[in-house]
Design an enzyme around this catalytic site. Structure first.
Site, short mmCIF file in Angstrom:
data_model
loop_
_atom_site.label_atom_id
_atom_site.label_comp_id
_atom_site.label_asym_id
_atom_site.label_seq_id
_atom_site.Cartn_x
_atom_site.Cartn_y
_atom_site.Cartn_z
CG ASP A 287 17.64 -12.27 27.16
OD1 ASP A 287 17.19 -13.15 26.39
OD2 ASP A 287 18.53 -12.53 28.00
C1 BGC Z 1 18.75 -15.88 27.40
C2 BGC Z 1 19.51 -15.43 26.19
C3 BGC Z 1 19.12 -16.26 25.00
C4 BGC Z 1 17.63 -16.14 24.80
C5 BGC Z 1 17.12 -16.91 23.59
C6 BGC Z 1 17.25 -15.96 27.14
O1 BGC Z 1 16.57 -16.55 28.20
O2 BGC Z 1 19.01 -15.01 28.47
O3 BGC Z 1 20.89 -15.52 26.44
O4 BGC Z 1 19.82 -15.85 23.88
O5 BGC Z 1 16.97 -16.64 25.95
O6 BGC Z 1 17.23 -18.25 23.77
#
Ligand code: BGC
Length: 748
Positions: A287
């Site tokens: 993530d």
């Molecule tokens: C979130 C993810 C997301 C990623 C990219 C993160 O902060 O937890 O779910 O896909 O950002 O935007």
């Protein structure tokens, strides 16, 4: 001999560097093509494939300012960009990647969570349709639009089981139940990826957040998770397994640690369970920044150790932390990371790029004409409307107040949602450049379009979602007094549920319930419509409003869907997929709990019982709850065998009858209780359901299926077992509203 080998090697290098990578091994499968390309790559080029950067214009996490991004792409040091949308922009970046030595195309990833341009209801709302086929179709639309806009990969579906409504991200998932959650997870993967990767209207899906992110302690986003292996495997992992079985191309690690080990550096999870047990062959992305965040977790002391931990655990791509970029080469040279681990990660990523056809044509998702057509496809809004009305849950309807007649003379439409535009799009809408906001049908527009010429609609804003201003109250009451019926919209602003939007107080914010009280005092019939991204607590409203609809955030067709339901063109059929507590003090609460040694039998049974002294044991609305304008009867429960062996399937037949005055759909639910197990079993577990449409007066027989696999569970040693014994089979309209019951026995 030595010379021959050297010459051959020189020739190989010459060939490899002269011809673009896409010319190699065209006849072979993606695996072999990726493998041959891998042989041509230098270590920095390999590491490049493992980096994913955010594009500059939009961010969904803490931004790293990196002026050298274009140069790095040109040098083949970046494998993927996120938050880069439109054909124009993706083409621009792809052309930079095409200047790199091996011309390895970039992957463009984006959070397409509930639609791209055409916005569907938030996923939690969609899950209340209990309609995996419809959800699959909604994902097809999302994939069609997003892939036409240059995107290859979506960070969806979010398949985290969520049982704490304080957690803002409950809006992104399918609620609390692993059985329903798994069916929806698979449907979303099928919808996004289409028949197979490689079609220009398919997106690679990404099941996230692996794993147990929804169990954050206290419902506080990013918080730690502490749970038994049994709970993890039985409740939190099944939707991921279902996504893997459905062929999901990628997984994303979660921000949290599980029992002290961050998911991003969790080898047990990313390699042992995911790859060895489940046979997953796609790749894993971290993530946003989660590789580097392991330093804050306190599991590693610097980004060198963070990179080491993540790559060895099985995290293939580093989203935005730059730990891989800054450390992997050193780690390999120092012998801390085996080049084999790097090669594996790179090959997995390249394989997906080959499968998507990007080596054959890196611009194959870059077609302006297709983008224009997909984003103006007239079928898409119709599908969003269909999905939106299937997601609206009817909670209360005293004296059949709903549906309303469209010929009423005066209707007051009050509240902060009535004329709102972007609120309908929820937290995770995509910021698509150049989209006219008229694309969203507001509630006002939807209702105006549906009522008769003789109807006058009266509008007042009343109050905001939040804040203490009561300035609009007098006007509202005056308007309400002129009306035959009052429609009052309230709830959360769309940025109140979502990532990093945990709330400790999940009541209706601001002065909205105060205004409702005034409206009810006018003596006019009031229909309350609640917009939110999570189960809210609204005791006053639940007890006093005569009619209530829970509308989530419904997307770009919200106004039309609301009008369809209010005026009876669609009879609500949705049912909750998360338990609604009476107060925050009841959390955690879910239908599938254990019985305990001292269960309370009801609310007057509290002394030395497992209960609160000041609160009911029952939720406000249980899992599976939702009404219809009509009513349904359940009769004739028949089980084809009361005793069954492990290799046999039981068929459970039930007659469902539409006993009310409207045509409508019922979601009949099958629950099971395993009476005695080597470990305690929950009081009830969903095992099957059927959604049936019945005209008024009509009946039908539905058949549910049960087998040993559905009745198996994880024992004390976290081993999957199926134990013979007695099971109560319960059929009903919700997890509490059980209408029929039978006992069956599994024999050895
Ligand atoms: C979130 C993810 C997301 C990623 C990219 C993160 O902060 O937890 O779910 O896909 O950002 O935007």
């Amino acid at each position: 001999m030595k010379t021959t080998r050297t010459l051959a090697a020189m020739a190989w290098v010459l060939v490899m560097t002269t011809f673009p990578a896409q010319l190699f091994s065209q006849a072979n499968d993606a695996y072999s093509r990726a493998d041959s390309l891998l042989k041509m790559m230098t270590l920095p080029e390999k590491i490049g494939q493992l980096n994913q950067y955010n594009d500059d214009w939009n961010a969904t996490g803490p931004v790293t300012v990196d002026p050298g991004k274009a140069e790095q792409v040109k040098n083949g040091e970046v494998g993927s960009l996120l938050n880069c949308v439109t054909v124009q922009r993706t083409r621009k970046w792809q052309s930079v990647a095409m200047q790199s030595r091996l011309k390895i195309p970039l992957l463009f990833g984006q959070d397409v969570i509930h639609g791209y341009k055409t916005t569907f209801p938030i996923p939690l709302g969609e899950s209340c349709s209990w309609d995996p086929d419809a959800i699959e179709r909604s994902e097809r639309v999302a994939a069609d639009e997003a892939s036409a806009a240059g995107i290859h990969w979506t960070f969806a579906p979010m398949v985290d089981i969520a049982r704490d409504p304080r957690w803002g991200r409950v809006m992104e998932g399918s609620g609390e139940d692993p059985y329903l959650g798994s069916l929806i997870a698979a449907a979303r993967v099928r919808g996004l990826q289409g028949k197979k990767l490689g079609g220009t209207n398919s997106l690679m899906a990404c099941a996230k957040h692996f794993a147990a992110y929804g169990a954050a302690i206290g419902g506080r986003d990013y918080n730690s998770v502490d749970m038994s292996d049994r709970l993890l495997r039985e409740i939190y992992l099944p939707p991921f397994k279902a996504a893997v079985d459905a062929g999901v191309a990628t997984l994303m690690t979660s921000f949290n640690d599980i029992n002290g080990v961050p998911s991003t550096g969790n080898r047990e999870l990313l390699t042992q369970i995911l790859r060895k047990e489940w046979g997953f062959t796609g790749f894993v992305v971290s993530d946003w920044g989660s590789v580097g965040e392991m330093i804050n977790h306190g599991n590693v002391s610097n980004d060198y150790e963070a990179a080491l931990s993540a790559i060895n655990a099985g995290c293939d791509m580093d989203m935005e932390s730059r730990c891989y970029r800054n450390n992997l080469e050193k780690l390999v040279k120092e012998g801390k990371v085996d080049i084999f681990a790097i090669d594996e990660a790179v090959r997995r990523i390249l394989e997906k790029k080959f499968e998507l056809g990007l080596f054959d044509d890196p611009y194959r998702f870059c077609n302006e004409e297709r983008e224009r057509k997909a984003l103006s496809n007239p079928e898409h809004p119709a599908m969003a409307r269909e999905m939106a009305r299937k997601s609206i849950v009817l909670l209360k309807n005293e004296n059949h107040l709903l549906p309303l007649s469209p010929t009423l003379k005066n209707i007051a439409v009050i509240g902060p949602m009535v004329k709102a535009v972007n609120q309908n799009k929820g937290f995770w809408d995509v910021n698509v450049p150049g989209v006219d906001s008229n694309f969203v049908v507001t509630w006002w527009q939807g209702i105006s379009a549906r009522v008769s010429r003789e109807t006058t609609l009266h509008y007042a804003h009343g109050c905001d979602f939040e804040g203490t201003s009561r300035a609009g109250f007098e006007e509202v009451v005056a308007i309400a007094k002129q009306a035959d019926v009052v429609l009052f919209t309230m709830g959360e602003r769309r940025d109140m549920s979502g990532e990093a939007r945990s709330r400790s107080d999940i009541g209706i914010p601001g002065v909205q319930e105060e205004l409702l009280e005034l409206l009810l005092k006018t003596g006019k019939p009031v229909v309350v419509l609640i917009s939110a991204g999570r189960p809210l607590v609204f005791k006053y409203t639940a007890e006093h409003a005569p009619a209530i609809l829970y509308t989530w955030w419904l997307g770009s067709e919200a106004g039309n869907a609301i009008a369809d339901v209010l005026f009876g063109d669609y009879n609500p059929s949705a049912k909750f997929t998360m338990t609604f507590p009476r107060s925050v003090g009841q959390i955690p609460i879910n239908y599938s709990h254990f019985n305990t040694g001292r269960p309370a039998r009801n609310d007057s049974d509290r002394v030395y019982r497992s209960a609160y002294t000041d609160l009911s044991i029952y939720p406000q609305y249980e899992f599976g709850y939702g009404l219809s304008y009509t009513s349904f009867g359940y009769s004739n429960l028949e089980v084809n065998r009361k005793q069954f062996r492990k290799n046999e399937v039981i068929d459970i037949h039930v007659t469902i009858s539409n006993t009310g005055a409207f045509d409508g759909e019922e979601i009949a639910q099958l629950y099971v209780r395993d009476l005695v197990g080597s470990v305690s079993r929950p009081v009830s577990e969903l095992k099957d359901f059927a959604k049936v449409f019945l005209r008024k007066g009509e009946s039908t027989t539905v058949t549910f299926h049960l087998d040993a696999a559905k009745l198996s569970f994880y024992d004390q040693h976290a081993q999957l077992v199926s134990e013979p014994g007695f099971f109560d089979v319960m059929v009903g309209a919700s997890s509490r509203d059980i209408r029929l019951q039978e006992r069956v026995e599994m024999v050895k």
